[in-house]
Design an enzyme around this catalytic site. Structure first.
Site, PDB file in Angstrom:
ATOM      1  N   GLY A  77      18.659  -0.182  -7.298  1.00  0.00           N
ATOM      2  CA  GLY A  77      18.740  -1.646  -7.364  1.00  0.00           C
ATOM      3  C   GLY A  77      18.577  -2.129  -8.797  1.00  0.00           C
ATOM      4  O   GLY A  77      17.816  -1.550  -9.563  1.00  0.00           O
ATOM      5  N   GLY A  97      14.625   7.197  -6.768  1.00  0.00           N
ATOM      6  CA  GLY A  97      15.863   7.901  -6.406  1.00  0.00           C
ATOM      7  C   GLY A  97      16.553   8.450  -7.644  1.00  0.00           C
ATOM      8  O   GLY A  97      16.881   9.651  -7.729  1.00  0.00           O
ATOM      9  N   ASP A 126       9.704  -3.034  -7.988  1.00  0.00           N
ATOM     10  CA  ASP A 126       8.650  -2.693  -7.014  1.00  0.00           C
ATOM     11  C   ASP A 126       7.382  -2.143  -7.672  1.00  0.00           C
ATOM     12  O   ASP A 126       6.332  -2.108  -7.039  1.00  0.00           O
ATOM     13  CB  ASP A 126       9.158  -1.649  -6.013  1.00  0.00           C
ATOM     14  CG  ASP A 126      10.419  -2.090  -5.303  1.00  0.00           C
ATOM     15  OD1 ASP A 126      10.651  -3.309  -5.196  1.00  0.00           O
ATOM     16  OD2 ASP A 126      11.186  -1.215  -4.847  1.00  0.00           O
ATOM     17  N   ARG A 135       1.411 -27.559   6.581  1.00  0.00           N
ATOM     18  CA  ARG A 135       2.065 -26.425   7.223  1.00  0.00           C
ATOM     19  C   ARG A 135       1.496 -25.091   6.745  1.00  0.00           C
ATOM     20  O   ARG A 135       0.836 -25.016   5.708  1.00  0.00           O
ATOM     21  CB  ARG A 135       3.561 -26.418   6.856  1.00  0.00           C
ATOM     22  CG  ARG A 135       4.369 -27.424   7.616  1.00  0.00           C
ATOM     23  CD  ARG A 135       5.781 -27.465   7.083  1.00  0.00           C
ATOM     24  NE  ARG A 135       6.623 -28.275   7.951  1.00  0.00           N
ATOM     25  CZ  ARG A 135       7.758 -28.835   7.566  1.00  0.00           C
ATOM     26  NH1 ARG A 135       8.194 -28.693   6.328  1.00  0.00           N
ATOM     27  NH2 ARG A 135       8.478 -29.534   8.421  1.00  0.00           N
ATOM     28  N   MET A 172       9.957  -8.762  -1.788  1.00  0.00           N
ATOM     29  CA  MET A 172      10.382  -7.363  -1.789  1.00  0.00           C
ATOM     30  C   MET A 172       9.249  -6.465  -2.286  1.00  0.00           C
ATOM     31  O   MET A 172       8.166  -6.944  -2.614  1.00  0.00           O
ATOM     32  CB  MET A 172      11.594  -7.203  -2.695  1.00  0.00           C
ATOM     33  CG  MET A 172      12.891  -7.647  -2.069  1.00  0.00           C
ATOM     34  SD  MET A 172      14.254  -7.243  -3.188  1.00  0.00           S
ATOM     35  CE  MET A 172      15.643  -7.543  -2.105  1.00  0.00           C
ATOM     36  N   ARG A 203       9.500  -2.843  -1.164  1.00  0.00           N
ATOM     37  CA  ARG A 203       9.654  -1.640  -0.356  1.00  0.00           C
ATOM     38  C   ARG A 203       8.325  -1.265   0.295  1.00  0.00           C
ATOM     39  O   ARG A 203       7.712  -2.126   0.889  1.00  0.00           O
ATOM     40  CB  ARG A 203      10.205  -0.503  -1.208  1.00  0.00           C
ATOM     41  CG  ARG A 203      11.365   0.207  -0.556  1.00  0.00           C
ATOM     42  CD  ARG A 203      11.841   1.337  -1.407  1.00  0.00           C
ATOM     43  NE  ARG A 203      12.884   0.911  -2.297  1.00  0.00           N
ATOM     44  CZ  ARG A 203      14.182   0.920  -1.998  1.00  0.00           C
ATOM     45  NH1 ARG A 203      14.573   1.339  -0.831  1.00  0.00           N
ATOM     46  NH2 ARG A 203      15.073   0.522  -2.870  1.00  0.00           N
ATOM     47  N   ARG A 210       6.696 -22.198   8.309  1.00  0.00           N
ATOM     48  CA  ARG A 210       8.034 -21.988   7.751  1.00  0.00           C
ATOM     49  C   ARG A 210       8.020 -20.698   6.951  1.00  0.00           C
ATOM     50  O   ARG A 210       6.981 -20.336   6.383  1.00  0.00           O
ATOM     51  CB  ARG A 210       8.436 -23.134   6.804  1.00  0.00           C
ATOM     52  CG  ARG A 210       8.547 -24.482   7.475  1.00  0.00           C
ATOM     53  CD  ARG A 210       9.824 -24.566   8.316  1.00  0.00           C
ATOM     54  NE  ARG A 210      10.036 -25.905   8.802  1.00  0.00           N
ATOM     55  CZ  ARG A 210       9.580 -26.384   9.959  1.00  0.00           C
ATOM     56  NH1 ARG A 210       8.846 -25.604  10.742  1.00  0.00           N
ATOM     57  NH2 ARG A 210       9.837 -27.626  10.326  1.00  0.00           N
ATOM     58  N   HIS A 253      16.542 -11.035  -2.982  1.00  0.00           N
ATOM     59  CA  HIS A 253      17.185 -10.603  -4.227  1.00  0.00           C
ATOM     60  C   HIS A 253      16.995 -11.580  -5.384  1.00  0.00           C
ATOM     61  O   HIS A 253      17.318 -11.236  -6.523  1.00  0.00           O
ATOM     62  CB  HIS A 253      18.674 -10.334  -3.983  1.00  0.00           C
ATOM     63  CG  HIS A 253      18.883  -9.153  -3.089  1.00  0.00           C
ATOM     64  ND1 HIS A 253      18.809  -9.246  -1.725  1.00  0.00           N
ATOM     65  CD2 HIS A 253      19.121  -7.848  -3.382  1.00  0.00           C
ATOM     66  CE1 HIS A 253      18.995  -8.045  -1.200  1.00  0.00           C
ATOM     67  NE2 HIS A 253      19.189  -7.186  -2.168  1.00  0.00           N
TER      68      HIS A 253
END
Ligand code: F6P
Length: 369
Positions: free
Chosen positions: A15, A126, A149, A184, A191, A193, A287, A293
């Site tokens: 990414g 990766g 991350d 609220r 994000m 992971r 909400r 992204h």
């Protein structure tokens, strides 16, 4: 005897993260200043595996001109992919089903036939695992740690993380007033992971009342208690940050898309789940905002820009010193080089005994336990 370096290649994989272009610029300039030529691969390794897709060639020359004025830009001028692992390339098999084949030999052949001396691989777990495998198969490789991350081991931080946290913090700052005006519960999914770094850091910086991390299985009753306690004190709104990889005590991950050949499962949906449950259990309107992204876009912060420029320059110094199979790491106040083998395949989770988690607890932030 290994020949001295004349031509190096850079690729960006996984990414995208703010700071990639700054790394590219630093690698190109530091190479040029040593009299080396620098080349870029399009879209991870796809430029080598599918050269026909690229009119200017899948691997192209990166000159000083080409990298002028890019350090502050998000994304990567090389392109990237998180579906192009050459060790496990997704391929239609003779039986018609999708499978994975090892195409790393094509990468090694390309470097040999084109007389390319070394690779700078910029990526997350990766990409660094691929880099480690290519190094073990004889290629000179240096890795650069990238990911929003922040889940890579052996480096204080990765570039991209600070920009993601800064943006998430700004979003939380904006959500306080609307949450308060409407009384609220605002749930913000971020994000990260399987690690809670973005959630924890943005949650603390953005004054969230609850932060749910993958590292601490959460009990929604504890979150409900926190919301009620705030109500009792006259604070009729709450902000809850949920990491996409957060897991309920009695439940499972929320998966947005299952794993496929050559591609890991995609997380997403825990924010929605938490918001629905909290609405039901507290009777308050809830909400959900999924930052997704947005955390990967935009200009790198100055911290990420400097980290990325330092990492890129250090990668070239590592090659110049004859190193291979190492990753540049931030070991504040300096950078150092650590073996790729000590990074590949390992995930750095948020340490529960670290002072940042302790800080959250000391501030009275609910961590769902
Ligand atoms: O690793 C970076 C990251 O943005 C993760 O935080 C997220 O889970 C994943 O990539 C999303 O991947 P994709 O771009 O395939 O949706």
């Amino acid at each position: 005897m290994t020949r001295s370096i004349k031509r190096i290649v850079i690729c960006t994989g996984g990414g995208d993260a703010p700071g990639l272009n700054a790394v590219i610029r630093a690698v190109v300039l530091a190479s040029a200043n040593r009299g080396w030529e620098c080349y870029g691969i399009h879209d991870g390794f796809n430029g080598i595996l599918f050269p026909e897709r690229y009119p200017e060639g899948g691997v192209f020359r990166l000159t000083r001109e080409r990298v002028r004025g890019i350090a502050h830009l998000g994304g990567t001028i090389l392109g990237t992919t998180n579906r192009g692992n050459p060790l496990h390339y997704p391929t239609r098999m003779p039986d018609g089903n999708m499978g994975e084949v090892d195409r790393s030999g094509e990468i090694l052949d390309y470097f040999a036939t084109q007389e390319l001396d070394a690779l700078v691989s910029v990526g997350g777990d990766g990409s660094l695992t691929i880099a480690d495998a290519l190094h073990k198969r004889g290629l000179r490789v240096v890795g650069v740690p990238k990911t929003i991350d922040n889940d890579l081991d052996k480096t204080v931080t990765t570039f991209g993380f600070d920009t993601a946290v800064s943006f998430a913090t700004e979003c939380l700052d904006r959500l306080h007033s609307t949450a308060e005006s409407h009384q609220r519960v605002l749930v913000v999914e971020v994000m990260g992971r399987y690690a809670g770094w973005i959630a924890l850091h943005s949650g603390i910086a953005g004054n969230a009342h609850t932060i749910l991390l993958p590292e601490i299985p959460f009990d929604l009753d504890k979150v409900v208690q926190q919301i009620r306690a705030r109500d009792d004190d006259g604070h009729l709104y709450s902000l809850v940050v949920v990491a996409e990889g957060a897991i309920p005590l009695e439940g499972d991950l929320e998966i947005a898309a299952a794993a496929q050949a050559g591609h890991e499962q995609r997380l997403g949906g825990m924010g929605e789940h938490v918001a629905k449950e909290l609405e039901q259990r507290t009777g308050k309107q809830a909400r959900v905002v999924v930052l997704g992204h947005l955390l990967r876009g935009g200009s790198p912060t100055s911290f990420d820009r400097i980290a990325a420029l330092r990492f890129g320059a250090a990668a070239v110094r590592a090659l110049d010193q004859g190193l291979s199979g190492v990753m540049v790491a931030l070991a504040s106040p300096n950078v150092n080089f650590v073996p790729l083998a000590e990074v590949a395949g390992r995930m750095k989770a948020v340490p529960l005994d670290g002072d940042t988690v302790q800080t959250a607890r000391d501030l009275g932030i609910c961590l769902g336990d």
